[in-house]
Design a protein around this motif. Structure first.
Motif, short mmCIF file in Angstrom:
data_model
loop_
_atom_site.label_atom_id
_atom_site.label_comp_id
_atom_site.label_asym_id
_atom_site.label_seq_id
_atom_site.Cartn_x
_atom_site.Cartn_y
_atom_site.Cartn_z
N ASP A 42 22.60 -2.11 26.62
CA ASP A 42 23.54 -3.15 26.23
C ASP A 42 23.17 -4.50 26.84
O ASP A 42 22.82 -4.61 28.02
N ASP A 43 23.22 -5.55 25.98
CA ASP A 43 23.03 -6.95 26.40
C ASP A 43 21.63 -7.25 26.92
O ASP A 43 21.44 -8.16 27.73
N LEU A 44 20.63 -6.50 26.46
CA LEU A 44 19.26 -6.78 26.83
C LEU A 44 18.46 -7.19 25.59
O LEU A 44 18.80 -6.80 24.47
N PRO A 45 17.39 -7.97 25.79
CA PRO A 45 16.62 -8.48 24.64
C PRO A 45 15.71 -7.42 24.03
O PRO A 45 14.48 -7.45 24.18
N VAL A 46 16.32 -6.47 23.34
CA VAL A 46 15.55 -5.44 22.65
C VAL A 46 15.95 -5.43 21.18
O VAL A 46 17.10 -5.72 20.83
N ASP A 47 14.98 -5.12 20.33
CA ASP A 47 15.26 -4.92 18.92
C ASP A 47 15.63 -3.45 18.72
O ASP A 47 14.87 -2.57 19.10
N ILE A 48 16.79 -3.20 18.13
CA ILE A 48 17.28 -1.83 17.97
C ILE A 48 17.27 -1.46 16.50
O ILE A 48 17.76 -2.20 15.64
N GLN A 49 16.70 -0.28 16.21
CA GLN A 49 16.70 0.27 14.85
C GLN A 49 17.29 1.68 14.92
O GLN A 49 16.89 2.48 15.76
N ARG A 50 18.20 1.94 14.01
CA ARG A 50 18.91 3.23 13.99
C ARG A 50 18.60 3.93 12.67
O ARG A 50 18.65 3.31 11.60
N PHE A 51 18.29 5.22 12.75
CA PHE A 51 17.92 5.98 11.56
C PHE A 51 18.79 7.24 11.51
O PHE A 51 18.90 7.97 12.50
N GLU A 52 19.41 7.51 10.34
CA GLU A 52 20.32 8.65 10.23
C GLU A 52 20.10 9.33 8.88
O GLU A 52 20.87 9.13 7.94
N PRO A 53 19.07 10.17 8.74
CA PRO A 53 18.80 10.81 7.45
C PRO A 53 19.83 11.86 7.06
O PRO A 53 19.89 12.24 5.89
N HIS A 54 20.61 12.34 8.03
CA HIS A 54 21.67 13.31 7.79
C HIS A 54 22.79 12.98 8.78
O HIS A 54 22.51 12.59 9.91
N PRO A 55 24.04 13.12 8.38
CA PRO A 55 25.14 12.73 9.28
C PRO A 55 25.00 13.35 10.67
O PRO A 55 24.86 14.57 10.84
N GLY A 56 25.00 12.47 11.68
CA GLY A 56 24.92 12.90 13.07
C GLY A 56 23.51 13.05 13.61
O GLY A 56 23.31 13.09 14.82
N ARG A 57 22.51 13.13 12.72
CA ARG A 57 21.13 13.34 13.16
C ARG A 57 20.47 11.97 13.33
O ARG A 57 19.70 11.50 12.48
N VAL A 58 20.74 11.33 14.44
CA VAL A 58 20.34 9.94 14.65
C VAL A 58 19.11 9.86 15.55
O VAL A 58 19.07 10.44 16.64
N SER A 59 18.12 9.11 15.08
CA SER A 59 17.02 8.65 15.91
C SER A 59 17.20 7.16 16.10
O SER A 59 17.69 6.46 15.21
N ILE A 60 16.78 6.66 17.25
CA ILE A 60 17.01 5.25 17.55
C ILE A 60 15.83 4.68 18.31
O ILE A 60 15.28 5.34 19.20
N ALA A 61 15.40 3.48 17.91
CA ALA A 61 14.22 2.84 18.50
C ALA A 61 14.61 1.54 19.18
O ALA A 61 15.39 0.76 18.63
N PHE A 62 14.05 1.32 20.37
CA PHE A 62 14.29 0.10 21.15
C PHE A 62 12.94 -0.56 21.41
O PHE A 62 12.06 0.06 22.03
N THR A 63 12.77 -1.79 20.96
CA THR A 63 11.49 -2.47 21.10
C THR A 63 11.64 -3.74 21.92
O THR A 63 12.52 -4.57 21.66
N VAL A 64 10.77 -3.87 22.92
CA VAL A 64 10.63 -5.12 23.67
C VAL A 64 9.40 -5.81 23.10
O VAL A 64 8.27 -5.35 23.31
#
Length: 454
Positions: A42-64
């Motif tokens: 939270d509140d850091l300079p990262v690009d966040i991408q969220r992927f949910e191909p099926h409900p609840g099955r979440v992958s998430i990417a944080f890029t500096v």
């Protein structure tokens, strides 16, 4: 709090979220760990991408983002799902993340939430540095992946197919490595995972003559034929690998010359006993393996079945094709081959990255920092990991962590999917410091060096 303290606290939260993958789409619930990680960044300079191909099955990417577009990127692939537990066999709450006797207990602590938490904490520290103007030269991405335990169809596999350009796959780290070999003369060697065997799952079908169970005379029995197929499969002895990976692994143990020769040329299967607790893993690393795991024929006791099948978990080595596997089976079946129909189930070729190049050299240099003078031995994983998707997309991928000298490869393997799975806190500390060192070494900083794109 220190970086280690942050990592330990996050690890315990990830364990307590109990993202249990039961190998069906409606399990896992990795959205819980994704939410924990979003709060962590939270509140850091990262690009966040969220992927949910099926409900609840979440992958998430944080890029500096990196400051130099020509510098090599680095991607850390952690997974957030864990395998089920048989709770009566645990002496602690499998999702309590209890700490006692220098270890943290819980499902997933070793596979692989301790590495996932480390990746997150080190990436957050890089983001904190970026927030005050000290950007990495090469971009750093941490991806918390769903569904690794059931081969990544709703995680890394889905991303590789549907979102291959969401983040770089060129240089990737994941599970596992950095444990020690029990060298015969008492010296040390560290392992780094450079590849993994493939999958060549097969279902072998046979047929016989149906009829009433009370009159079997003169009928070709499906079960008898199935039994003979099983016997012939069990007799198959695939050739031992001639790869540098296998040969260097054997030589790293410093066995006596006779044992070493037998292992390298495959002349004596009993020689694998020299590996002790690593015998099964070493055998798997040395050749194609064929495991008979399922047999089925018939449904009721008074009917002669007309068909049956055997399922095989087959793991090929790098450069062994699916056609090679079928040929091994046909040769083993001999004159029964024409009576057996071979059906392909999950089929994936093995993947391997070179034991050279900027990322591999950064791993070796990091190991040298913590264990000076200890040789680094490339190995293959007998199972699968998300790194295979990076390799198939043209990148390199290595398993990376770091364990204390006392933690040999077999001891680390013994914790995977085990009752009372537990991680030594000493190993968490080593892994945090090793990742911090490697990321700095590879990604650099605003004033530091980093590998450049060729």
């Amino acid at each position: 709090m220190t970086l280690y303290d942050d990592t330990l606290a996050l690890l315990r939260d990830l364990v307590r979220n109990a993202c249990v993958n039961e190998y069906v789409p409606d399990s896992g619930h990795e959205s819980r760990n994704a939410a924990t990680l979003e709060e962590f960044f939270d509140d850091l300079p990262v690009d966040i991408q969220r992927f949910e191909p099926h409900p609840g099955r979440v992958s998430i990417a944080f890029t500096v983002p990196g400051s130099d577009p020509e510098a090599e990127p680095l991607t850390l692939l952690g997974h957030t799902d864990v395998v089920p537990v048989d709770e009566p066999h645990w002496s602690t709450d499998p999702f309590g993340a209890e700490i006692k006797d220098g270890r943290v207990y819980g499902r997933g602590t070793v596979d692989m939430l301790f590495i996932t938490a480390t990746m997150a904490a080190v990436t957050r520290e890089v983001a904190r540095q970026a927030s005050v103007g000290n950007h990495p030269r090469g971009s750093l991405t941490f991806v918390a992946l769903a569904d690794e335990e059931s081969r990544g169809g709703l995680g890394a596999g889905w991303l590789a197919e549907h979102e291959p350009h969401a983040f770089p796959w060129k240089n990737a780290l994941s599970e596992t490595g950095g444990s020690h070999l029990p060298v015969a003369d008492g010296s040390d060697a560290l392992v780094v995972v450079v590849g993994e065997k493939g999958a060549a799952q097969r279902r072998l079908h046979v047929t016989g003559e149906p009829g009433h169970g009370s009159t079997p005379f003169g009928r070709e029995s499906t079960l008898v034929k199935l039994g003979e197929v099983a016997r012939r499969l069990a007799a198959i002895q695939p050739e031992v690998s001639s790869s540098d990976i296998w040969q260097d692994y054997v030589r790293a143990f410093r066995f006596d010359p006779e044992t070493e020769k037998a292992l390298l040329d495959g002349s004596d299967p009993a020689a694998y006993e020299a590996f002790g607790p690593l015998a099964a893993y070493s055998h798997a690393m040395s050749r194609l393996t064929i495991a008979q795991t399922v047999a089925h024929a018939g449904s009721v006791i008074n009917v002669l079945p007309s068909s049956g099948y055997i399922e095989l978990d087959i793991r090929p080595l790098p450069r062994q094709t699916q056609e090679d596997v079928d040929e091994v089976l046909r040769r083993g079946l001999g004159d029964l081959a024409d009576d057996v129909r071979i059906e392909h189930l999950i089929s994936e070729d093995a993947t391997v990255s070179p034991a050279e190049g900027p990322l591999y050299e950064a791993i070796v240099d990091t190991f040298e920092e913590f264990f000076p003078g200890v040789p680094v031995i490339p190995t293959l994983s007998a199972g699968g990991s998300d790194l295979r998707f990076a390799r198939r997309l043209g990148g390199v991928g290595y398993g990376f962590a770091l364990h204390a000298r006392e933690r040999t490869l077999d001891q680390v393997f013994a914790e995977l999917h085990s009752h009372d799975e537990a991680l030594y806190l000493e190993d968490l500390d080593l892994t945090v410091r090793a990742y911090q060192s490697l990321v700095q070494r590879f990604c650099g900083s605003g004033s530091g060096s980093a590998p450049r794109r060729p």
